[in-house]
Design a protein around this motif. Structure first.
Motif, PDB file in Angstrom:
ATOM      1  N   LEU A   1     -63.465 -22.133  32.698  1.00 10.07           N
ATOM      2  CA  LEU A   1     -63.998 -20.840  32.281  1.00 10.07           C
ATOM      3  C   LEU A   1     -63.293 -20.344  31.022  1.00 10.07           C
ATOM      4  CD1 LEU A   1     -65.646 -18.231  32.652  1.00 10.07           C
ATOM      5  CD2 LEU A   1     -63.910 -17.464  34.289  1.00 10.07           C
ATOM      6  N   GLU A   2     -61.979 -20.451  31.011  1.00  9.97           N
ATOM      7  CA  GLU A   2     -61.183 -19.962  29.885  1.00  9.97           C
ATOM      8  C   GLU A   2     -61.520 -20.691  28.591  1.00  9.97           C
ATOM      9  OE1 GLU A   2     -56.551 -18.716  29.560  1.00  9.97           O
ATOM     10  OE2 GLU A   2     -56.937 -20.793  30.151  1.00  9.97           O
ATOM     11  N   ASN A   3     -61.857 -21.959  28.688  1.00 11.20           N
ATOM     12  CA  ASN A   3     -62.088 -22.778  27.488  1.00 11.20           C
ATOM     13  C   ASN A   3     -63.552 -22.880  27.081  1.00 11.20           C
ATOM     14  OD1 ASN A   3     -59.339 -23.344  27.242  1.00 11.20           O
ATOM     15  ND2 ASN A   3     -59.466 -25.112  28.624  1.00 11.20           N
ATOM     16  N   CYS A   4     -64.450 -22.207  27.790  1.00 10.68           N
ATOM     17  CA  CYS A   4     -65.878 -22.298  27.461  1.00 10.68           C
ATOM     18  C   CYS A   4     -66.228 -21.239  26.405  1.00 10.68           C
ATOM     19  CB  CYS A   4     -66.731 -22.106  28.716  1.00 10.68           C
ATOM     20  SG  CYS A   4     -68.501 -22.353  28.399  1.00 10.68           S
ATOM     21  N   LYS A   5     -66.181 -21.634  25.157  1.00 10.39           N
ATOM     22  CA  LYS A   5     -66.433 -20.693  24.055  1.00 10.39           C
ATOM     23  C   LYS A   5     -67.871 -20.185  24.054  1.00 10.39           C
ATOM     24  CE  LYS A   5     -62.284 -21.127  22.495  1.00 10.39           C
ATOM     25  NZ  LYS A   5     -61.317 -20.006  22.716  1.00 10.39           N
ATOM     26  N   ALA A   6     -68.797 -20.976  24.576  1.00 11.81           N
ATOM     27  CA  ALA A   6     -70.205 -20.566  24.569  1.00 11.81           C
ATOM     28  C   ALA A   6     -70.436 -19.312  25.395  1.00 11.81           C
ATOM     29  CB  ALA A   6     -71.080 -21.701  25.086  1.00 11.81           C
ATOM     30  N   LEU A   7     -69.569 -19.043  26.363  1.00 15.86           N
ATOM     31  CA  LEU A   7     -69.763 -17.877  27.235  1.00 15.86           C
ATOM     32  C   LEU A   7     -69.138 -16.598  26.683  1.00 15.86           C
ATOM     33  CD1 LEU A   7     -69.142 -19.544  30.711  1.00 15.86           C
ATOM     34  CD2 LEU A   7     -71.325 -18.702  29.813  1.00 15.86           C
ATOM     35  N   GLU A   8     -68.296 -16.714  25.674  1.00 15.91           N
ATOM     36  CA  GLU A   8     -67.590 -15.535  25.171  1.00 15.91           C
ATOM     37  C   GLU A   8     -68.543 -14.471  24.637  1.00 15.91           C
ATOM     38  OE1 GLU A   8     -64.561 -16.391  22.343  1.00 15.91           O
ATOM     39  OE2 GLU A   8     -63.274 -17.417  23.813  1.00 15.91           O
ATOM     40  N   LYS A   9     -69.625 -14.902  23.966  1.00 11.71           N
ATOM     41  CA  LYS A   9     -70.524 -13.912  23.379  1.00 11.71           C
ATOM     42  C   LYS A   9     -71.331 -13.170  24.438  1.00 11.71           C
ATOM     43  CE  LYS A   9     -74.482 -16.966  22.375  1.00 11.71           C
ATOM     44  NZ  LYS A   9     -75.413 -17.412  21.318  1.00 11.71           N
ATOM     45  N   TYR A  10     -71.419 -13.737  25.640  1.00 13.02           N
ATOM     46  CA  TYR A  10     -72.152 -13.076  26.725  1.00 13.02           C
ATOM     47  C   TYR A  10     -71.225 -12.253  27.619  1.00 13.02           C
ATOM     48  CZ  TYR A  10     -75.835 -16.379  25.420  1.00 13.02           C
ATOM     49  OH  TYR A  10     -76.789 -17.106  24.735  1.00 13.02           O
ATOM     50  N   LEU A  11     -70.105 -12.836  28.016  1.00 12.40           N
ATOM     51  CA  LEU A  11     -69.191 -12.153  28.924  1.00 12.40           C
ATOM     52  C   LEU A  11     -68.181 -11.285  28.189  1.00 12.40           C
ATOM     53  CD1 LEU A  11     -68.356 -15.063  31.421  1.00 12.40           C
ATOM     54  CD2 LEU A  11     -69.994 -13.212  31.738  1.00 12.40           C
ATOM     55  N   GLY A  12     -67.873 -11.641  26.966  1.00 11.42           N
ATOM     56  CA  GLY A  12     -66.835 -10.940  26.213  1.00 11.42           C
ATOM     57  C   GLY A  12     -65.490 -11.606  26.422  1.00 11.42           C
ATOM     58  N   LYS A  13     -64.738 -11.754  25.351  1.00  9.67           N
ATOM     59  CA  LYS A  13     -63.432 -12.413  25.411  1.00  9.67           C
ATOM     60  C   LYS A  13     -62.478 -11.663  26.336  1.00  9.67           C
ATOM     61  CE  LYS A  13     -60.505 -14.827  22.089  1.00  9.67           C
ATOM     62  NZ  LYS A  13     -60.188 -15.010  20.643  1.00  9.67           N
TER      63      LYS A  13
END
Length: 452
Positions: free
Chosen positions: A407-419
């Motif tokens: 989860l921590e390393n999945c950059k694709a999810l940052e724009k949806y979940l927020g860093k």
């Protein structure tokens, strides 16, 4: 806003409420907040809570200081909690006329708090709304009834029912086994009816005194609220009858785990048409892409479906829980089941979330996976025919440590979940896991004490 508050005030007066439980959900799913006299609640139109409650672990501890001060204001400031008039429920077991009201959280500028699970679900729902889509969910909650015990080292046992004997053996779908606890479930159904929870069927599951409650399908945020209320209600009904109810994912050794199966479909917000079906009744491209999104991103979001070290015991080999994100029609051995249905009711059942998952986060994560699949046009694998337990491709992380790292390393999810949300969630779950690893287990005492 004033109209909503007037509606809430009228409801409190109509039910002669004298106390209000003001609630929010933390990351673990624990209800936190304040209890206020009704007059004070109406006058203040909400409450304030420290932001730090959203960084508490299941033990009540906090994350390490360097992470804590990176994510929150060093002054430990308050967030502003506003009541949602669509999320008010009676508390039927209380002595005084009491209501619980679920709140949304904001900063002093009126911006939604990023770490709030309810806000995250609302954020995902807005993504759907922006495309003219409306997701529909129908949760199934599994849980165990057990004897009450004050010793956490003592294994849980099945409670004694009306017959005077505890259950032995597997009693899947047994009516008589469910009837053993009729007085308890009569109270539970009465209380849930008073709370207007959309319960459907009661089923006895595989384990001893393991039950399942199905909810009717409906709007995602409202169902997440209902699950939060139901878990409190079920525990209270059990305590009234001198037993305990647990939503742990794997509470009893060598017995099946407890899941929160999520049936989900998507409607066109204008017409109400199920976008998972074409006009001729065949599965649509969006339906296949939704499955493709679940397959690709569930492994990255697994900590939101399996949030605790105990959650991963449910995924051990030779259990009844699927340990893959394969899909198939009318197939309970895969993580993603497509039940037989009419075209208008076509849906996908995500069988991976545990009963211990925060309902806001589990629903948000499942819907987000499907959303990404649809907007990116992802394609699923071929559906599984026959038994799927042994499938090894698309396998999931098998420990909480590995899952958090993905989860921590999945950059694709940052724009949806927020860093910030990802950092906070990972930090809380790592703090819980470190706390767990400090505890010496009964297995270690039994097999290592005099053997090494």
């Amino acid at each position: 806003m004033s109209t909503d508050l007037d509606q809430l005030t009228d409801w409190l007066k109509e039910h002669k409420i004298t106390e209000v439980e003001c609630l929010i959900s933390d990351l673990t799913g624990i209800a936190r907040g304040k209890i206020a006299p009704t007059n004070k609640f109406i006058a203040e139109k909400g409450m304030r809570l420290p932001e730090s409650v959203l960084l508490q672990t299941v033990t009540g501890d906090y994350v390490e200081d360097d992470i804590y001060y990176e994510l929150l204001d060093p002054a430990d400031i308050d967030m502003y909690c506003r009541p949602d008039p669509n999320a008010m429920f009676l508390v039927p077991w209380a002595i005084e006329p009491t209501a619980m009201v679920i709140h949304d959280t904001f900063d002093k500028m009126g911006n939604p708090i990023e770490l709030s699970p309810r806000n995250l679900l609302k954020k995902v729902l807005k993504m759907y709304a922006d495309h003219g889509w409306m997701p529909i969910v129908a949760p199934e909650m599994e849980f165990y009834l057990t004897k009450r015990s004050d010793d956490p080292d003592y294994p849980l046992q099945a409670p004694v029912g009306r017959s005077g004997r505890p259950e032995t053996g597997r009693q899947s779908f047994s009516i008589d086994a469910a009837n053993e606890f009729d007085p308890l479930f009569e109270d539970m159904y009465d209380w849930c009816e008073a709370q207007r929870l959309d319960l459907d069927t009661l089923i006895h599951e595989e384990g001893p005194a393991q039950m399942e409650i199905n909810f009717r399908h409906g709007e995602a945020l409202h169902l997440a609220d209902q699950i939060m209320v139901f878990k409190r209600t079920m525990r209270e009904a059990a305590l009234k009858h001198d037993v305990a109810a647990t939503f742990m994912a794997k509470p009893i050794t060598d017995q099946p785990g407890s899941a929160m199966h999520l049936h989900q479909s998507v409607r066109d917000a204008q017409s109400g048409r199920n976008i998972f079906s074409n006009e001729d009744g065949s599965p649509s491209e969006l339906f296949l892409s939704y499955i493709g999104g679940l397959q690709k991103y569930i492994p990255e979001l697994l900590p939101l479906f399996a949030p605790n070290v105990n959650s991963f015991r449910r995924f051990l080999p030779d259990t009844s829980a699927p340990v893959n994100v394969e899909w198939g029609e009318e197939n309970r051995t895969v993580g993603l089941r497509v039940p037989e249905s009419s075209p208008q009711n076509r849906r996908i059942e995500n069988r991976l979330p545990g009963a211990d998952a925060n309902p806001y986060l589990a629903i948000a994560a499942s819907l987000l996976c499907g959303y990404i699949g649809m907007v990116e046009g992802l394609r699923p694998t071929q559906p599984v025919q026959g038994r799927g337990y042994e499938r090894r491709n698309l396998r999931l992380p098998l420990t909480i440590e590995d899952a958090l790292e993905r989860l921590e390393n999945c950059k694709a999810l940052e724009k949806y979940l927020g860093k910030k949300f990802i950092a906070a969630y990972v930090a809380v779950k790592r703090a819980e896991n470190e706390n767990y690893k400090r505890v010496i287990s009964s297995w270690e005492r039994e097999f290592l004490l005099f053997s090494v």
